[in-house]
Design a protein around this motif. Structure first.
Motif, PDB file in Angstrom:
ATOM      1  N   MET A   1       0.831  -1.464  -0.062  1.00  0.00           N
ATOM      2  CA  MET A   1      -0.014  -0.157  -0.032  1.00  0.00           C
ATOM      3  C   MET A   1       1.065   1.287   0.100  1.00  0.00           C
ATOM      4  SD  MET A   1      -2.916   1.091   2.861  1.00  0.00           S
ATOM      5  CE  MET A   1      -3.751   2.561   2.670  1.00  0.00           C
ATOM      6  N   LYS A   2       0.570   2.214  -0.943  1.00  0.00           N
ATOM      7  CA  LYS A   2       1.159   3.687  -0.916  1.00  0.00           C
ATOM      8  C   LYS A   2       0.469   4.467  -0.313  1.00  0.00           C
ATOM      9  CE  LYS A   2       3.712   3.743  -5.437  1.00  0.00           C
ATOM     10  NZ  LYS A   2       3.616   4.301  -6.821  1.00  0.00           N
ATOM     11  N   VAL A   3       1.248   5.407   0.621  1.00  0.00           N
ATOM     12  CA  VAL A   3       0.395   6.387   1.214  1.00  0.00           C
ATOM     13  C   VAL A   3       1.689   7.662   1.096  1.00  0.00           C
ATOM     14  CG1 VAL A   3      -0.548   5.174   3.039  1.00  0.00           C
ATOM     15  CG2 VAL A   3       1.987   5.812   3.455  1.00  0.00           C
ATOM     16  N   ALA A   4       1.001   8.912   1.138  1.00  0.00           N
ATOM     17  CA  ALA A   4       1.591  10.220   1.180  1.00  0.00           C
ATOM     18  C   ALA A   4       1.788  10.315   2.797  1.00  0.00           C
ATOM     19  CB  ALA A   4       0.738  11.309   0.646  1.00  0.00           C
ATOM     20  N   TYR A   5       3.102  10.350   2.839  1.00  0.00           N
ATOM     21  CA  TYR A   5       3.352  10.192   4.174  1.00  0.00           C
ATOM     22  C   TYR A   5       3.846  11.747   4.982  1.00  0.00           C
ATOM     23  CZ  TYR A   5       6.768   8.905   8.174  1.00  0.00           C
ATOM     24  OH  TYR A   5       7.475   8.817   9.194  1.00  0.00           O
ATOM     25  N   TRP A   6       3.110  12.070   5.853  1.00  0.00           N
ATOM     26  CA  TRP A   6       3.614  13.063   6.520  1.00  0.00           C
ATOM     27  C   TRP A   6       4.086  12.861   8.042  1.00  0.00           C
ATOM     28  CZ3 TRP A   6       5.377  17.621   6.967  1.00  0.00           C
ATOM     29  CH2 TRP A   6       5.208  18.501   8.024  1.00  0.00           C
ATOM     30  N   PRO A   7       5.476  13.091   8.461  1.00  0.00           N
ATOM     31  CA  PRO A   7       6.076  12.688   9.389  1.00  0.00           C
ATOM     32  C   PRO A   7       5.664  13.747  10.559  1.00  0.00           C
ATOM     33  CG  PRO A   7       7.666  13.422   7.906  1.00  0.00           C
ATOM     34  CD  PRO A   7       6.448  13.260   7.267  1.00  0.00           C
ATOM     35  N   GLY A   8       5.422  14.987  10.321  1.00  0.00           N
ATOM     36  CA  GLY A   8       5.353  16.074  11.417  1.00  0.00           C
ATOM     37  C   GLY A   8       6.674  16.443  11.640  1.00  0.00           C
ATOM     38  N   CYS A   9       6.793  17.543  12.398  1.00  0.00           N
ATOM     39  CA  CYS A   9       7.836  18.226  12.880  1.00  0.00           C
ATOM     40  C   CYS A   9       8.599  17.366  14.025  1.00  0.00           C
ATOM     41  CB  CYS A   9       7.779  19.647  13.388  1.00  0.00           C
ATOM     42  SG  CYS A   9       6.887  20.695  12.181  1.00  0.00           S
ATOM     43  N   VAL A  10       7.917  16.948  14.926  1.00  0.00           N
ATOM     44  CA  VAL A  10       8.491  16.754  16.297  1.00  0.00           C
ATOM     45  C   VAL A  10       9.288  15.248  15.959  1.00  0.00           C
ATOM     46  CG1 VAL A  10       8.028  15.738  18.519  1.00  0.00           C
ATOM     47  CG2 VAL A  10       6.922  17.757  17.669  1.00  0.00           C
ATOM     48  N   SER A  11       8.722  14.364  15.046  1.00  0.00           N
ATOM     49  CA  SER A  11       9.306  13.194  14.656  1.00  0.00           C
ATOM     50  C   SER A  11      10.830  13.277  13.997  1.00  0.00           C
ATOM     51  CB  SER A  11       8.287  12.155  13.966  1.00  0.00           C
ATOM     52  OG  SER A  11       8.768  12.416  12.485  1.00  0.00           O
ATOM     53  N   ARG A  12      10.918  14.503  13.461  1.00  0.00           N
ATOM     54  CA  ARG A  12      12.274  14.726  12.797  1.00  0.00           C
ATOM     55  C   ARG A  12      13.072  15.742  13.627  1.00  0.00           C
ATOM     56  NH1 ARG A  12       9.904  16.640   7.183  1.00  0.00           N
ATOM     57  NH2 ARG A  12       8.386  17.463   8.735  1.00  0.00           N
ATOM     58  N   GLY A  13      12.475  15.986  14.988  1.00  0.00           N
ATOM     59  CA  GLY A  13      12.967  17.003  15.827  1.00  0.00           C
ATOM     60  C   GLY A  13      13.572  16.335  17.129  1.00  0.00           C
ATOM     61  N   PHE A  14      12.597  16.415  17.964  1.00  0.00           N
ATOM     62  CA  PHE A  14      13.081  15.993  19.348  1.00  0.00           C
ATOM     63  C   PHE A  14      12.571  14.661  19.531  1.00  0.00           C
ATOM     64  CE2 PHE A  14      14.057  19.091  22.904  1.00  0.00           C
ATOM     65  CZ  PHE A  14      14.998  19.787  22.273  1.00  0.00           C
ATOM     66  N   THR A  15      12.038  13.789  18.762  1.00  0.00           N
ATOM     67  CA  THR A  15      11.937  12.340  18.648  1.00  0.00           C
ATOM     68  C   THR A  15      12.414  11.574  17.473  1.00  0.00           C
ATOM     69  OG1 THR A  15       9.584  12.333  17.898  1.00  0.00           O
ATOM     70  CG2 THR A  15      10.023  12.524  20.310  1.00  0.00           C
ATOM     71  N   PRO A  16      13.292  11.907  17.092  1.00  0.00           N
ATOM     72  CA  PRO A  16      13.960  11.278  15.878  1.00  0.00           C
ATOM     73  C   PRO A  16      13.727   9.749  15.786  1.00  0.00           C
ATOM     74  CG  PRO A  16      15.768  11.888  17.294  1.00  0.00           C
ATOM     75  CD  PRO A  16      14.714  12.484  17.868  1.00  0.00           C
ATOM     76  N   GLU A  17      13.779   9.001  17.134  1.00  0.00           N
ATOM     77  CA  GLU A  17      13.805   7.747  17.051  1.00  0.00           C
ATOM     78  C   GLU A  17      12.330   7.491  16.411  1.00  0.00           C
ATOM     79  OE1 GLU A  17      13.571   9.733  19.610  1.00  0.00           O
ATOM     80  OE2 GLU A  17      12.049   9.169  20.848  1.00  0.00           O
ATOM     81  N   LEU A  18      11.266   7.995  16.535  1.00  0.00           N
ATOM     82  CA  LEU A  18      10.065   8.015  15.739  1.00  0.00           C
ATOM     83  C   LEU A  18      10.077   7.950  14.351  1.00  0.00           C
ATOM     84  CD1 LEU A  18       6.899   7.453  15.499  1.00  0.00           C
ATOM     85  CD2 LEU A  18       6.679   9.818  16.042  1.00  0.00           C
ATOM     86  N   HIS A  19      10.581   8.917  13.701  1.00  0.00           N
ATOM     87  CA  HIS A  19      10.863   9.001  12.316  1.00  0.00           C
ATOM     88  C   HIS A  19      11.600   7.738  11.714  1.00  0.00           C
ATOM     89  CE1 HIS A  19      12.334  10.765   8.460  1.00  0.00           C
ATOM     90  NE2 HIS A  19      11.138  11.035   8.371  1.00  0.00           N
ATOM     91  N   GLY A  20      12.708   7.214  12.374  1.00  0.00           N
ATOM     92  CA  GLY A  20      13.590   6.151  12.322  1.00  0.00           C
ATOM     93  C   GLY A  20      12.748   4.845  12.338  1.00  0.00           C
TER      94      GLY A  20
END
Ligand code: SF4
Ligand code: SF4
Ligand code: FES
Lengths: 299, 389
Positions: A1-20
């Motif tokens: 399944m393909k999705v347009a993925y919006w990770p948000g700011c915090v997942s790339r800021g203070f909780t990078p472990e979420l993005h990863g």
């Protein structure tokens, strides 16, 4: 399944472990992520407080970019879900208003199309249950989290207000996190705080109110025998994990309970290693959870 | 007739005995209300059960209770629906007194001690300036439409009961009283708008103590959306009057909006110091009170660094969004207009819902039914800069 993925700011800021961890777990779910890396902050309710037209325009721009991909949008943050659903509700309600907002996007040739139920923006949690399906999820589990007691923490923005968050069509959305925990083989812990507020929105304005909330829910989860919490919201994670040592002072007791991001919990059950999921990057150490999971693998 | 099982919370503080659950079985039509069931039980079986009620038609606001954990009106909740609710797994309807207020007896809570006291706190009457005009005050229609939502409150206390900030801070002024405050802040006849806003912004238990949890919006039987009124108060306080409060409400909002305007995404490590300094990064370095507050928040940032989740570089340096010039342009376009445009869904209704409803649908929902008539006033604009300092 393909999705347009919006990770948000915090997942790339203070909780990078979420993005990863989301990136690591996506292939295990056959999710292809088309990352919306040019989209802006959703406003997290704060820009809306300042200027609705501004936040509606910023999110209409994000929706327009997502719609260009031709697939539905997915986010991994309860707050993004709530803030964006709020804007979408206004955009969808009034054609003149929508046209006015779209006029701000014209210079780049972007346009948000009212899509009703054809095009949606779903949190990973909703997508798991409604699009991937719990049975399919169960089949993918290679390391059932048997014996792991997980306290679900939903985040206000994906449980209230139900009128705006699709609960008329999917009335059980406030049970999904419990179901997902169980589908992964874990035990969902029943406790008072699961649908309450982490307190993050007022951390800089009313610190005591904020950390008393976080502390109380963490304490309730501990008292209910939880090994850890799991949340689909990185902002909740900030107050529950990053602030946890400080929250102890406001509830006058020791806490020390790890808080996992939803993709980390998924990753563990789908066979990824704690390190690949950034579980060494938490303020409250996840060692005990890791030990339990290792024991499961050995058994 | 259907048989319904209820579990009712009983407590009489004067008896010296502790609270207990009473099982109640009642036969009634499923369309009848939870209040009907309780009144029937009172009449037929046990008259000592305490509950407050009057109109039995969702008008007077006196029958607020918690049903299956949710704060609402007992007269407005059907037995059939309540017994099928997902949270009452075995069909038993759980009835408790409202939260955040002391119990006087059984399902009756002390509204005076909490709700009405807080309403008094916001000076809930008009404070016009000068002598009253000879005839009536003339008020622009849009201004009154703007406050209609807050005027719909029937003071049932459901929002107070559900409020998650009040649960941890009993001194919080709370949703109903703050919604009432907006009713006067938004009224053009009132002469104390700025003073009211300053008061509510400076109070540590005022508009910046609301944790934005939506619980009040969810439970209100009259769609007052108290949280939305609180956000309007914040918008007026910061946007119209530039009130720089000591709770950092102004600073937090300004810092957030400015950072997204500059970078496109949020940079948390700038948000914290700026919030403590009216939104300014410079002031945060030099102003003693902001330094002190920052020191309080500092362990947090250190926690982030120590856990390895935030690299020192990331704590200082934030990359701009590709296409950030688009975001900047949007900011400029919207903010340079000098007026704020707001779409009030309470007044316009929801396009999808309106389309679904037939011509006579919504007869009992005036806000929706009237949507077409008030179309022009729905999109209210607020003049900016009324009293900017
Ligand atoms: S949104 Fe604010 S006022 Fe409303 S219930 Fe939550 S904390 Fe209370
Ligand atoms: S705002 Fe709504 S829930 Fe709160 S007291 Fe008024 S009518 Fe009741
Ligand atoms: S009895 Fe009047 S609102 Fe329920």
């Amino acid at each position: 399944m393909k999705v347009a993925y919006w990770p948000g700011c915090v997942s790339r800021g203070f909780t990078p472990e979420l993005h990863g961890s989301m990136a690591a777990v996506a292939p295990k779910l056959d999710l292809e992520l088309i990352e919306l890396d040019r989209a802006s902050c959703c406003g997290a309710g704060v820009i809306a407080e300042h200027n609705q037209e501004l936040v509606d325009t910023l999110n209409a721009r994000t929706f327009a970019m997502a719609q260009q991909t031709g697939v539905q949008m997915m986010n991994i943050c309860s707050t993004c879900q709530g803030a964006q659903s709020e804007c979408q509700q206004r955009l969808d309600a009034d054609p003149d208003y929508r046209a006015m907002i779209n006029s701000h996007l014209e210079p780049e040739g972007l346009h948000y199309e009212r899509a009703g139920r054809e095009w949606t923006n779903k949190n990973l949690l909703w997508l798991l249950v409604e699009d991937i399906g719990l049975d399919a999820l169960r089949e993918r589990v290679v390391r059932p989290l048997e014996g792991l007691r997980v306290a679900p923490f939903y985040g206000c923005y994906i449980v209230r207000p139900t009128g705006r968050l699709g609960y008329d069509e999917f009335p059980q959305r406030d049970f999904y996190l419990d179901w997902v925990i169980e589908a992964l083989g874990g035990t969902a812990v029943d406790y008072a705080g699961s649908h309450k507020c982490c307190g993050f929105p007022v951390i800089t304005m009313a610190r005591a109110t904020s950390l008393r909330q976080a502390g109380r829910h963490l304490a309730d989860a501990i008292d209910a025998g939880a090994d850890c919490l799991a949340t689909p919201c990185p902002l909740c994670h900030l107050n529950l994990d990053l602030q946890q040592p400080d929250a102890e002072k406001y509830v006058e007791r020791e806490l020390g309970i790890p808080v996992l991001h939803l993709p980390q919990l998924l990753g563990l059950a789908l066979g990824l290693e704690p390190r690949e999921l950034g579980m060494d990057k938490h303020v409250v150490k996840t060692r005990e959870v890791q030990r339990k999971v290792r024991e499961l693998a050995a058994a | 007739m259907t048989a319904f099982d209820l579990k009712v919370r009983r407590y009489d503080p004067e008896s010296g005995e502790s609270a207990y659950w009473q099982d109640v079985s009642i036969e009634l039509e499923p369309e009848r209300s939870v209040l009907d069931a309780i009144l029937k039980f009172k009449a037929d079986t046990d008259n000592s059960l305490g509950i407050r009620c009057s109109c039995q038609a969702a008008i007077c606001g006196s029958c607020g209770v918690r049903i299956n954990g949710q704060s609402r009106l007992a007269c407005n909740t059907q037995l059939g629906e309540a017994s099928e609710e997902l949270r009452s797994s075995d069909g038993t309807i759980v009835v408790e007194p409202m939260g955040n207020m002391p119990v006087l007896k059984d399902l009756i809570v002390d509204m005076d001690a909490v709700h009405w006291k807080k309403v008094q706190r916001v000076v809930p009457w008009l404070l016009p300036e000068g002598d009253p005009p000879e005839r009536e005050y003339i008020v622009p229609g849009e201004a009154m439409i703007d406050v209609t939502q807050s005027m719909a409150c029937i003071h049932c206390g459901a929002c107070v009961s559900a409020c998650l900030s009040m649960e941890v801070d009993p001194e919080f002024i709370g949703p109903a009283a703050l919604a009432k405050a907006y009713r006067f802040v938004g009224d053009p006849r009132d002469s104390q708008t700025e003073e009211r806003l300053r008061d509510l912004a400076e109070d540590p238990h005022g508009i910046y103590d609301c944790t934005h949890c939506f619980a009040c919006i969810e439970v209100c039987p009259k769609d007052v959306a108290p949280m939305s009124q609180i956000m309007r108060l914040r918008r007026r306080a910061t946007g119209d009057y530039g009130i720089k409060d000591s709770n950092n409400g102004y600073g937090h909002g300004k810092a957030f909006v400015d950072i997204v305007g500059k970078y496109g995404t949020l940079h948390e490590s700038q948000l914290v110091p700026r919030s403590y300094a009216d939104g300014s990064l410079i002031k945060s370095q030099v102003r003693p009170d902001s330094l002190k507050q920052l020191a309080e928040g500092l362990p947090t940032v250190l926690n982030g660094l120590r856990s390895g989740k935030v690299s020192p570089v990331k704590a200082i340096w934030h990359k701009k969004l590709p296409d950030q010039d688009q975001v900047r342009r949007i900011y400029h376009e919207v903010e340079s207009r000098g007026e704020r445009i707001e779409l009030n869904l309470y007044i316009v209704g929801d396009e999808a819902e309106n389309a679904q409803m037939g011509p006579d649908a919504g007869a009992d929902e005036p806000a929706m039914g009237d949507a077409a008539d008030v179309d022009t006033g729905a999109r209210s604009t607020e003049e900016e800069g009324a009293g900017v300092q």
